[in-house]
Design a protein around this motif. Structure first.
Motif, PDB file in Angstrom:
ATOM      1  N   LEU A 172       0.884  -1.176   0.000  1.00 21.87           N
ATOM      2  CA  LEU A 172       0.000   0.000   0.000  1.00 21.87           C
ATOM      3  C   LEU A 172       0.909   1.208   0.000  1.00 21.87           C
ATOM      4  N   THR A 173       0.958   1.881  -1.127  1.00 20.41           N
ATOM      5  CA  THR A 173       1.919   2.983  -1.214  1.00 20.41           C
ATOM      6  C   THR A 173       1.272   4.193  -1.874  1.00 20.41           C
ATOM      7  N   LYS A 174       2.125   5.154  -2.270  1.00 18.33           N
ATOM      8  CA  LYS A 174       1.592   6.457  -2.672  1.00 18.33           C
ATOM      9  C   LYS A 174       1.303   6.544  -4.167  1.00 18.33           C
ATOM     10  N   PRO A 175       0.101   6.973  -4.546  1.00 19.32           N
ATOM     11  CA  PRO A 175      -0.165   7.131  -5.986  1.00 19.32           C
ATOM     12  C   PRO A 175       0.650   8.270  -6.572  1.00 19.32           C
ATOM     13  N   SER A 176       0.742   8.285  -7.888  1.00 20.70           N
ATOM     14  CA  SER A 176       1.566   9.329  -8.515  1.00 20.70           C
ATOM     15  C   SER A 176       0.744  10.597  -8.768  1.00 20.70           C
ATOM     16  N   ARG A 182       0.312   4.016 -14.797  1.00 19.87           N
ATOM     17  CA  ARG A 182      -0.253   2.680 -14.951  1.00 19.87           C
ATOM     18  C   ARG A 182      -0.397   2.026 -13.578  1.00 19.87           C
ATOM     19  N   GLU A 183      -1.211   2.655 -12.728  1.00 16.44           N
ATOM     20  CA  GLU A 183      -1.297   2.181 -11.345  1.00 16.44           C
ATOM     21  C   GLU A 183      -2.675   1.626 -11.019  1.00 16.44           C
ATOM     22  N   LEU A 198      -0.969   0.459  -5.537  1.00 16.09           N
ATOM     23  CA  LEU A 198      -0.101  -0.730  -5.478  1.00 16.09           C
ATOM     24  C   LEU A 198       1.189  -0.387  -6.234  1.00 16.09           C
ATOM     25  N   PRO A 199       2.337  -0.857  -5.750  1.00 18.58           N
ATOM     26  CA  PRO A 199       3.612  -0.432  -6.364  1.00 18.58           C
ATOM     27  C   PRO A 199       3.829  -1.015  -7.762  1.00 18.58           C
ATOM     28  N   GLN A 200       4.309  -0.157  -8.659  1.00 10.75           N
ATOM     29  CA  GLN A 200       4.728  -0.681  -9.974  1.00 10.75           C
ATOM     30  C   GLN A 200       6.063  -1.399  -9.829  1.00 10.75           C
ATOM     31  N   SER A 201       6.823  -0.999  -8.817  1.00 15.67           N
ATOM     32  CA  SER A 201       8.052  -1.703  -8.431  1.00 15.67           C
ATOM     33  C   SER A 201       8.479  -1.087  -7.098  1.00 15.67           C
ATOM     34  N   ARG A 225       1.021  -3.425 -12.530  1.00 19.16           N
ATOM     35  CA  ARG A 225       0.979  -2.398 -13.585  1.00 19.16           C
ATOM     36  C   ARG A 225      -0.297  -2.541 -14.389  1.00 19.16           C
ATOM     37  N   ASP A 226      -1.008  -1.435 -14.484  1.00 17.44           N
ATOM     38  CA  ASP A 226      -2.284  -1.432 -15.204  1.00 17.44           C
ATOM     39  C   ASP A 226      -1.996  -1.053 -16.656  1.00 17.44           C
TER      40      ASP A 226
END
Ligand code: AMO
Length: 590
Positions: A172-176, A182-183, A198-201, A225-226
């Motif tokens: 659970l992390t921070k959106p951009s 692509r999150e 959710l982390p892309q990495s 990755r969405d």
């Protein structure tokens, strides 16, 4: 007594057990009822063992065995017996022995299956995924997942030995903030109106762990990755993510080569030759039209503007007069009919090309081509100066247009030709490092510069003295058989440089603070030089098992449209559920 406590797995029965009593558990794979004798193939994850039920061993058990059907789950006790020479099955690892059964427990029955396990390859993939637990019972799938386990175990072993610590970083992390990335986002109940992503990495967390002095980090990291899915892309996938402090490119690359060589040797018994090949991005692109060339075959793209400098062909003239390029693939040793040649033209157009010109050198040294009468008499002689391998029977496939898009198309055509003309040795493992990537790329649509890797990648020395387009990154990708297996870089650890890069990417001070304030601050509080890389584990296992897609090596993958047919996710949720998050769905079409 239930025969639950097996003494050996089905596939592990050997000579040393002959004459001994053993207990096996597993699934009924096949059944042959020969009146007096009943033969059952019993399957577990290790393989198959043949069971024999004979009234002479136990008439009660023989009677019970009449009721066994495919996929029943059973336990048996019996004696291992050597088969007669005529009944040995050499196709089976345990084919020299059979079990004479004296006790049978039926743990569970099975209805008729939605598909036959031995013909699962022919059924619709969505059905396979809906009943994935059945699909995974197939020996090929069991072998793939056994191999996947071995790979991950070997990775952990190797890295532990070299002083890496394994970490878990938040999911659970921070959106951009600005969206469009692509999150996948997750609403927060305790902070209504706010979202996690959710982390892309784990990129920034692993860098921060270097700031913590952890020195060497790794994680078997789930990433999300969405993005549009393909054979080698899933919305959630697994990376071997690693990071090291006080290193340069060569230290990281040597470490990664060591990891891969160890895994190949331990899991497949294959010895890789190190160091792996290296190639610059510029060379890869100009020769193969790709930043991840498949080098299992050659077929280079050759620039051939000079050959057409005085051409009267209108479309080539137009390209040349507007600063475009002309590239060609020279195919030798294949006889193409006119129909086939024209099919390649259609194929190129299918890929998005305006056209494709073919020129065939005939046995008598003259040429055959739709534009034959526009070619100079000495065309073949002139062409040979550019294509040294040009000979009777050669075909030149020529494309003209803007350099980047034309070379990308030629690169894709090269791959299709390679595969259609059987130029690829399917058993070869061709590793390659690609280095010298551009730092930035320009997006014509958004009119913005963006990072080719990510904005934390260090530029190479001298970046201040060149244009944006000329700046290079201290980045490296590892490629296997034309598939990008992993990528990484040396990172920026200095606030001033990081800020300059953010500036170049068009981030204003406020956005910079909002998005990356924590990183910029950390860079002023004792951040060591560091670098790392991530390898796509799904892709690695796909290539090691020669599977056709990463879906074959992920236990519960999503379909091409990102759907999970087994659990049926994603799924709508009700108003009351949404209300907990103070969310409402606007059902009106957008
Ligand atoms: P990158 O984005 O290149 O780098 O990802 C690293 C590797 O992850 C795999 N991969 C995927 N596999 C399956 N499905 C996907 N959708 C998918 N996307 C990527 C590829 C790829 O090479 N943080 C950086 C690494 C670093 O700089 O250290 C990163 O994530 O095999």
């Amino acid at each position: 007594m239930h025969l639950m406590e097996r003494t050996v797995r089905c596939g592990h029965v050997t000579d040393s057990l002959v004459g001994k009593e053993i207990i096996l558990t597993g699934w009924v794979d096949g059944r042959r009822d020969h009146g007096g004798l009943i033969f059952i193939d019993l399957r577990d994850r290790s393989g198959i063992m043949q069971l024999v039920f004979d009234p002479a061993y136990s008439s009660k058990v023989h009677e019970q065995a009449h009721g066994l059907r495919s996929e029943y789950v059973i336990g048996v006790r019996g004696t291992v017996v050597e088969r007669t020479p005529q009944t040995v099955n050499t196709a089976l690892a345990t084919g020299h022995w059979e079990l004479h059964v004296t006790d049978l427990t039926i743990f569970n029955r099975a209805k008729g299956l939605p598909f036959q396990l031995d013909s699962a390859d022919q059924v619709d993939e969505e059905l396979r995924l809906k009943y994935r637990y059945l699909d995974l019972r197939r020996p090929i799938m069991q072998q793939r997942f056994a191999l996947r386990h071995e790979v991950i175990f070997a990775l952990r072993e190797y890295l532990h030995e070299r002083g890496f610590y394994e970490f878990e970083t938040p999911l659970l992390t921070k959106p951009s903030v600005e969206g469009g990335a692509r999150e996948f986002v997750i609403p927060s109940r305790t902070h209504p109106g706010s979202f996690y992503a959710l982390p892309q990495s784990p990129q920034l967390y692993k860098q921060l762990l270097m700031a913590s002095g952890m020195d060497r980090y790794f994680q078997i990291a789930r990433c999300f990755r969405d993005e549009d899915l393909r054979a080698d892309r899933q919305p959630e996938f697994t990376q071997l993510d690693l990071e090291m402090s006080f290193v340069d490119e060569s230290t990281v690359m040597t470490m990664v080569e060591g990891i891969i060589a160890y895994v190949y040797k331990k899991v497949l018994g294959v010895e890789l030759t190190l160091p792996l090949k290296r190639m610059t991005y510029d060379h890869a692109f100009s020769t193969y039209g790709s930043d991840k060339p498949d080098l299992r075959f050659d077929l280079p793209i050759v620039e051939c503007k000079a050959l057409f400098a005085d051409t009267e062909l209108k479309f080539l003239r137009a390209v040349l007069d507007t600063g475009g390029s002309i590239g060609a693939l020279c195919v030798n040793g294949h006889r193409f009919s006119h129909t086939e040649l024209n099919r390649w033209v259609d194929r190129a157009q299918g890929l998005g090309a305006k056209g494709l010109l073919w020129i065939h050198v005939k046995e008598d040294g003259t040429v055959d081509s739709p534009v034959e009468k526009f070619l100079p008499k000495d065309f073949v002689a002139r062409a040979r100066a550019i294509f040294p391998s040009l000979a009777a029977g050669s075909v030149l496939f020529i494309m003209a247009g803007q350099y980047k898009s034309t070379w990308q198309l030629l690169g894709r055509l090269r791959l299709e030709l390679g595969s259609a003309l059987n130029l690829i040795n399917k058993n070869e493992m061709n590793f390659l490092w690609v280095t010298g990537f551009p730092l930035l790329e320009y997006d014509e649509q958004t009119k913005c510069w963006s990072s080719v890797h990510h904005p934390f990648t260090s530029p190479t020395a001298g970046w201040q003295d060149v244009d944006f387009a000329q700046m290079k990154a201290r980045a490296y990708d590892i490629v296997l058989n034309g598939i990008e297996l992993g990528g990484g870089s040396i990172r920026i650890h200095d606030r001033e440089l990081q800020q300059k890069i953010f500036d170049m990417l068009g981030l204003d001070k406020q956005t910079m603070e909002e998005k990356f304030g924590f990183l910029l601050e950390a860079q002023e509080l004792g951040f060591p030089p560091h670098g790392g890389l991530a390898i796509g584990i799904d892709r690695l296992v796909m290539l090691m098992t020669q599977a056709s897609s990463i879906r074959e090596v992920i236990a519960f993958p999503k379909t091409q449209s990102g759907f999970d047919p087994l659990m049926e996710a994603p799924t709508p949720i009700g108003q009351a559920y949404l209300a907990q998050y103070q969310l409402k769905i606007n059902n009106k079409p957008a």
